[in-house]
Write an enzyme that holds these catalytic residues in place. Sequence first.
Site, PDB file in Angstrom:
ATOM      1  N   HIS A 171      12.850  -2.459   2.276  1.00 25.19           N
ATOM      2  CA  HIS A 171      11.741  -1.208   2.395  1.00 25.19           C
ATOM      3  C   HIS A 171      13.283  -0.162   2.103  1.00 25.19           C
ATOM      4  O   HIS A 171      14.794  -0.416   1.937  1.00 25.19           O
ATOM      5  CB  HIS A 171      11.976  -0.997   4.026  1.00 25.19           C
ATOM      6  CG  HIS A 171      11.520  -2.119   4.624  1.00 25.19           C
ATOM      7  ND1 HIS A 171      10.021  -2.044   4.728  1.00 25.19           N
ATOM      8  CD2 HIS A 171      11.301  -3.207   5.248  1.00 25.19           C
ATOM      9  CE1 HIS A 171       9.245  -3.311   5.273  1.00 25.19           C
ATOM     10  NE2 HIS A 171      10.184  -3.527   5.493  1.00 25.19           N
ATOM     11  N   ARG A 223       6.963   0.991  14.002  1.00 25.59           N
ATOM     12  CA  ARG A 223       7.747   0.143  13.065  1.00 25.59           C
ATOM     13  C   ARG A 223       8.056  -0.315  12.936  1.00 25.59           C
ATOM     14  O   ARG A 223       9.328  -1.344  11.918  1.00 25.59           O
ATOM     15  CB  ARG A 223       8.309   0.673  11.635  1.00 25.59           C
ATOM     16  CG  ARG A 223       7.261   1.806  10.973  1.00 25.59           C
ATOM     17  CD  ARG A 223       7.654   3.354  10.153  1.00 25.59           C
ATOM     18  NE  ARG A 223       7.042   4.405   9.872  1.00 25.59           N
ATOM     19  CZ  ARG A 223       5.898   4.258   9.462  1.00 25.59           C
ATOM     20  NH1 ARG A 223       5.402   3.718   8.661  1.00 25.59           N
ATOM     21  NH2 ARG A 223       4.783   5.293   8.987  1.00 25.59           N
ATOM     22  N   ARG A 270       5.682  10.596  -2.047  1.00 29.30           N
ATOM     23  CA  ARG A 270       5.082  10.470  -0.772  1.00 29.30           C
ATOM     24  C   ARG A 270       6.112  11.065  -0.080  1.00 29.30           C
ATOM     25  O   ARG A 270       7.040  10.137  -0.140  1.00 29.30           O
ATOM     26  CB  ARG A 270       4.622   8.734  -0.364  1.00 29.30           C
ATOM     27  CG  ARG A 270       4.312   8.132   0.598  1.00 29.30           C
ATOM     28  CD  ARG A 270       4.277   6.887   0.585  1.00 29.30           C
ATOM     29  NE  ARG A 270       4.377   6.366   1.732  1.00 29.30           N
ATOM     30  CZ  ARG A 270       4.043   5.453   2.195  1.00 29.30           C
ATOM     31  NH1 ARG A 270       4.699   4.404   1.697  1.00 29.30           N
ATOM     32  NH2 ARG A 270       3.720   5.170   3.770  1.00 29.30           N
ATOM     33  N   ALA A 329       3.137  -0.981   4.730  1.00 30.13           N
ATOM     34  CA  ALA A 329       2.330  -0.746   6.637  1.00 30.13           C
ATOM     35  C   ALA A 329       1.731  -2.354   6.597  1.00 30.13           C
ATOM     36  O   ALA A 329       1.959  -2.515   8.354  1.00 30.13           O
ATOM     37  CB  ALA A 329       1.265   0.190   6.431  1.00 30.13           C
ATOM     38  N   ASN A 334       7.965  -5.776  -0.570  1.00 31.63           N
ATOM     39  CA  ASN A 334       8.142  -4.583   0.241  1.00 31.63           C
ATOM     40  C   ASN A 334       6.312  -3.874   0.666  1.00 31.63           C
ATOM     41  O   ASN A 334       5.755  -3.463  -0.634  1.00 31.63           O
ATOM     42  CB  ASN A 334       8.472  -2.953  -0.812  1.00 31.63           C
ATOM     43  CG  ASN A 334       8.744  -1.845   0.431  1.00 31.63           C
ATOM     44  OD1 ASN A 334       7.644  -1.734   1.410  1.00 31.63           O
ATOM     45  ND2 ASN A 334       9.459  -0.784  -0.147  1.00 31.63           N
ATOM     46  N   HIS A 343       4.546  -4.491   9.539  1.00 33.55           N
ATOM     47  CA  HIS A 343       3.919  -4.432  10.934  1.00 33.55           C
ATOM     48  C   HIS A 343       2.672  -5.058  11.368  1.00 33.55           C
ATOM     49  O   HIS A 343       1.607  -5.082  12.451  1.00 33.55           O
ATOM     50  CB  HIS A 343       4.129  -2.689  11.092  1.00 33.55           C
ATOM     51  CG  HIS A 343       5.088  -2.320   9.951  1.00 33.55           C
ATOM     52  ND1 HIS A 343       6.535  -2.565  10.105  1.00 33.55           N
ATOM     53  CD2 HIS A 343       4.680  -1.347   9.475  1.00 33.55           C
ATOM     54  CE1 HIS A 343       7.202  -2.008   9.098  1.00 33.55           C
ATOM     55  NE2 HIS A 343       6.297  -0.843   8.886  1.00 33.55           N
ATOM     56  N   ARG A 399      12.618   4.361  12.666  1.00 36.98           N
ATOM     57  CA  ARG A 399      11.972   5.708  12.884  1.00 36.98           C
ATOM     58  C   ARG A 399      10.409   5.300  13.270  1.00 36.98           C
ATOM     59  O   ARG A 399      11.040   4.619  15.554  1.00 36.98           O
ATOM     60  CB  ARG A 399      11.010   4.768  10.806  1.00 36.98           C
ATOM     61  CG  ARG A 399      11.763   5.540  10.696  1.00 36.98           C
ATOM     62  CD  ARG A 399      11.261   5.454   8.795  1.00 36.98           C
ATOM     63  NE  ARG A 399      10.250   6.037   8.937  1.00 36.98           N
ATOM     64  CZ  ARG A 399       9.063   5.443   7.893  1.00 36.98           C
ATOM     65  NH1 ARG A 399       9.150   5.251   7.501  1.00 36.98           N
ATOM     66  NH2 ARG A 399       8.683   7.020   7.793  1.00 36.98           N
ATOM     67  N   ASP A 407       1.697 -15.638   7.208  1.00 31.28           N
ATOM     68  CA  ASP A 407       1.346 -17.083   6.868  1.00 31.28           C
ATOM     69  C   ASP A 407       1.530 -17.539   5.824  1.00 31.28           C
ATOM     70  O   ASP A 407       2.402 -18.853   5.346  1.00 31.28           O
ATOM     71  CB  ASP A 407       0.544 -17.346   7.981  1.00 31.28           C
ATOM     72  CG  ASP A 407       0.023 -17.303   8.867  1.00 31.28           C
ATOM     73  OD1 ASP A 407       0.919 -17.136   9.532  1.00 31.28           O
ATOM     74  OD2 ASP A 407      -1.164 -17.661   9.280  1.00 31.28           O
ATOM     75  N   TYR A 410      11.311   9.006   1.857  1.00 33.98           N
ATOM     76  CA  TYR A 410      10.911   7.391   0.819  1.00 33.98           C
ATOM     77  C   TYR A 410      12.092   7.879  -0.298  1.00 33.98           C
ATOM     78  O   TYR A 410      11.784   7.025  -1.270  1.00 33.98           O
ATOM     79  CB  TYR A 410      10.092   7.146   0.525  1.00 33.98           C
ATOM     80  CG  TYR A 410       9.054   6.858   1.291  1.00 33.98           C
ATOM     81  CD1 TYR A 410       8.937   5.971   2.177  1.00 33.98           C
ATOM     82  CD2 TYR A 410       8.075   7.522   2.446  1.00 33.98           C
ATOM     83  CE1 TYR A 410       8.734   5.244   3.233  1.00 33.98           C
ATOM     84  CE2 TYR A 410       7.243   6.879   3.219  1.00 33.98           C
ATOM     85  CZ  TYR A 410       7.775   5.539   3.727  1.00 33.98           C
ATOM     86  OH  TYR A 410       7.387   5.299   4.519  1.00 33.98           O
ATOM     87  N   GLU A 415      12.656  -9.491   2.523  1.00 36.20           N
ATOM     88  CA  GLU A 415      12.242  -8.070   2.618  1.00 36.20           C
ATOM     89  C   GLU A 415      13.006  -6.931   2.493  1.00 36.20           C
ATOM     90  O   GLU A 415      13.772  -6.851   2.344  1.00 36.20           O
ATOM     91  CB  GLU A 415      11.964  -8.033   4.074  1.00 36.20           C
ATOM     92  CG  GLU A 415      11.010  -7.099   5.101  1.00 36.20           C
ATOM     93  CD  GLU A 415      11.314  -6.841   6.364  1.00 36.20           C
ATOM     94  OE1 GLU A 415      11.442  -7.919   7.130  1.00 36.20           O
ATOM     95  OE2 GLU A 415      10.404  -6.675   7.355  1.00 36.20           O
ATOM     96  N   SER A 445      12.948   3.115   3.676  1.00 33.60           N
ATOM     97  CA  SER A 445      13.226   3.778   4.349  1.00 33.60           C
ATOM     98  C   SER A 445      14.213   2.428   5.546  1.00 33.60           C
ATOM     99  O   SER A 445      13.823   1.178   5.543  1.00 33.60           O
ATOM    100  CB  SER A 445      12.432   4.563   5.531  1.00 33.60           C
ATOM    101  OG  SER A 445      11.241   3.709   5.469  1.00 33.60           O
ATOM    102  N   PRO A 451       0.924  -1.097   0.230  1.00 35.53           N
ATOM    103  CA  PRO A 451       0.227  -0.178   0.300  1.00 35.53           C
ATOM    104  C   PRO A 451       0.896   1.327  -0.610  1.00 35.53           C
ATOM    105  O   PRO A 451       2.202   1.657   0.695  1.00 35.53           O
ATOM    106  CB  PRO A 451      -0.906   0.383   1.181  1.00 35.53           C
ATOM    107  CG  PRO A 451       0.237  -1.195   2.420  1.00 35.53           C
ATOM    108  CD  PRO A 451       0.594  -1.642   1.436  1.00 35.53           C
ATOM    109  N   ASN A 452       0.042   1.722  -0.660  1.00 34.55           N
ATOM    110  CA  ASN A 452       0.957   3.907  -0.647  1.00 34.55           C
ATOM    111  C   ASN A 452       2.088   3.771  -1.459  1.00 34.55           C
ATOM    112  O   ASN A 452       2.874   4.529  -2.258  1.00 34.55           O
ATOM    113  CB  ASN A 452       1.576   4.312   0.155  1.00 34.55           C
ATOM    114  CG  ASN A 452      -0.357   4.131   1.228  1.00 34.55           C
ATOM    115  OD1 ASN A 452      -1.224   4.403   0.816  1.00 34.55           O
ATOM    116  ND2 ASN A 452      -0.225   3.449   2.530  1.00 34.55           N
TER     117      ASN A 452
END
Length: 144
Positions: free
Chosen positions: A102, A113, A19, A79, A76, A82, A109, A89, A24, A100, A104, A11-12
């Site tokens: 990211h 997070r 953004r 949110a 990525n 978290h 932060r 799963d 970012y 994984e 940032s 998302p986002n």
Amino acid sequence: MADIIYVLNGPNLNLLGMREPEIYGSDTLDDIAGLLEDRARELDLAIDMRQSNHEGHLVDWMHEAQARGAKAVLLNAGAYTHTSLALHDCIKSIRTPVIEVHLSNPHAREGFRRSSHVGRAAKGTIAGFGALSYLLALEAAARL
Ligand code: DQA
């Protein structure tokens, strides 16, 4: 045929570029896709890059990555990193290694997070290097 690397964005991340650029960076998701495609060509890999604001799409696409015999998934999850037990799963449920990613460094932060359901299931994590995080994750995937 070239091995496929799925690059899944949550998302986002469709808003990258505008953004919170101080966090970012100014690269858009299309810019990052371009960087990945250039490097993937050199590594004889194929990139399948997608973005969704919906958690279940990320689950479906990881199942698809396994069904297609993808070499790895770069994830990525935004949110959902978290919050999402479903993503945790899912990563545990498939044999395809998930890295994984990211832009940032979530550990530097807000407190919320610092915990990652994705990271607890992933093969490894690369965070904090902006768009370069994706390229570093691709290098790792190529060597798995
Ligand atoms: C992010 C970090 C997450 O905490 C945040 O919710 C995002 C982006 C990153 O790439 O730095 O959406 O995954």
